[in-house]
Motif scaffolding. Sequence first.
Motif, short mmCIF file in Angstrom:
data_model
loop_
_atom_site.label_atom_id
_atom_site.label_comp_id
_atom_site.label_asym_id
_atom_site.label_seq_id
_atom_site.Cartn_x
_atom_site.Cartn_y
_atom_site.Cartn_z
N LEU A 1 0.88 -1.29 0.13
CA LEU A 1 0.24 -0.65 0.19
C LEU A 1 0.70 1.15 -0.15
O LEU A 1 1.13 2.24 -0.56
CB LEU A 1 -1.28 0.14 1.41
N ALA A 2 1.88 1.61 0.30
CA ALA A 2 2.96 2.51 0.37
C ALA A 2 3.75 2.55 -0.34
O ALA A 2 3.38 3.37 -0.75
CB ALA A 2 4.43 2.37 2.10
N LEU B 1 2.12 1.57 -3.11
CA LEU B 1 0.63 2.04 -4.46
C LEU B 1 0.73 4.14 -3.73
O LEU B 1 0.62 4.54 -5.17
CB LEU B 1 -0.17 0.99 -3.99
N ARG B 2 0.58 4.09 -2.81
CA ARG B 2 0.69 5.69 -2.62
C ARG B 2 1.20 6.57 -3.02
O ARG B 2 1.09 7.27 -3.09
CB ARG B 2 0.18 5.69 -0.63
N ALA B 3 2.70 6.31 -2.47
CA ALA B 3 3.78 6.69 -3.25
C ALA B 3 4.06 6.40 -5.11
O ALA B 3 4.74 7.45 -5.20
CB ALA B 3 4.93 6.05 -2.75
N GLU B 4 2.85 6.40 -5.54
CA GLU B 4 3.00 5.98 -7.04
C GLU B 4 4.83 5.26 -6.67
O GLU B 4 4.99 6.03 -8.54
CB GLU B 4 3.04 6.73 -7.87
N GLU C 1 -1.50 5.34 10.29
CA GLU C 1 -3.05 5.39 10.32
C GLU C 1 -3.35 4.19 9.99
O GLU C 1 -2.62 3.61 9.63
CB GLU C 1 -3.29 5.57 8.58
N VAL D 1 -4.92 0.72 8.05
CA VAL D 1 -5.29 0.13 7.20
C VAL D 1 -5.43 -0.95 6.92
O VAL D 1 -5.57 -1.62 5.96
CB VAL D 1 -3.69 0.83 6.11
N GLU E 1 -7.97 -0.95 4.38
CA GLU E 1 -7.36 -1.24 3.09
C GLU E 1 -6.76 -2.06 2.66
O GLU E 1 -6.82 -2.47 1.17
CB GLU E 1 -6.82 0.38 2.49
N GLU F 1 -6.77 -3.61 -5.47
CA GLU F 1 -5.61 -3.31 -5.93
C GLU F 1 -3.83 -3.68 -5.19
O GLU F 1 -2.73 -3.66 -5.82
CB GLU F 1 -5.58 -1.67 -4.99
#
Length: 224
Positions: free
Chosen positions: A42-43, A45-48, A82, A84, A87, A92
């Motif tokens: 997730l980290a 993906l969030r950082a793209e 947070e 998660v 999520e 994803e």
Amino acid sequence: LRGVVALDGPSGTGKSTVARQLAVGYTARYLDTGAMYRAATLAVLRAEAPLDDPAAVTEVVTAADLRVGTDPSHPTVALDGEDVSAEIRGPEVTGAVSAVSAVPTVRTRLVGHQRSLIREALSTVGGVVVEGRDIGTEVVPDAGLKVFLTASVEVRARRRSVQDSAAGRRATLTATQADVERRDTLDSTRAVAPLRAAPDAVEVDTSDLDVSGVLSRLRELVEQ
Ligand code: C5P
């Protein structure tokens, strides 16, 4: 339950449910290593960060503040403060986690973190149930009990789809089975710590067992 119970196997074998219940029943701690790979993903993906760039992926995972709780009654996963936990179960993360977990430097980092959580659990309550893919082979090769859970791919896809619909995620059974098979292939063919049973693991086929059937088999093994 004293020491480490290593519970490995592919997804949909019922690992998480039985690992938690086993830990609750013996007042042991519980560590879900899959949740750690999911939170790391997730980290990323969030950082793209591009999934096919191991250096970029490693940089994000190294900077991420991942925290997992080891209380089996309230498993928690936090990323940068947070919660998660919902999520990381979404499509994803599920779609990207095998790529992130195949990066050797990501594994080194998370395995170090896992070992320190295991040491802490052993020094406080004395016993911990650890679930994942490489617990018996890599993370704790000297675990007191190693169990490798299996089940047919059809059964595992059906279980996953029941869980997904309970969580409000919709997908056809065909799509879920394809995803389970895709992850099996990626997880068992990666270069580092591929999914496989440790030579001294006891295999338990859960295809025809319900949760209480698997739990009684595991309790037998713990008490042997
Ligand atoms: O167990 P779960 O399905 O949550 O694991 C998600 C993914 O994390 C697996 O498909 C695998 O790619 C990775 N994983 C791993 N090693 C572990 C636990 C999980 O590579 N010990």
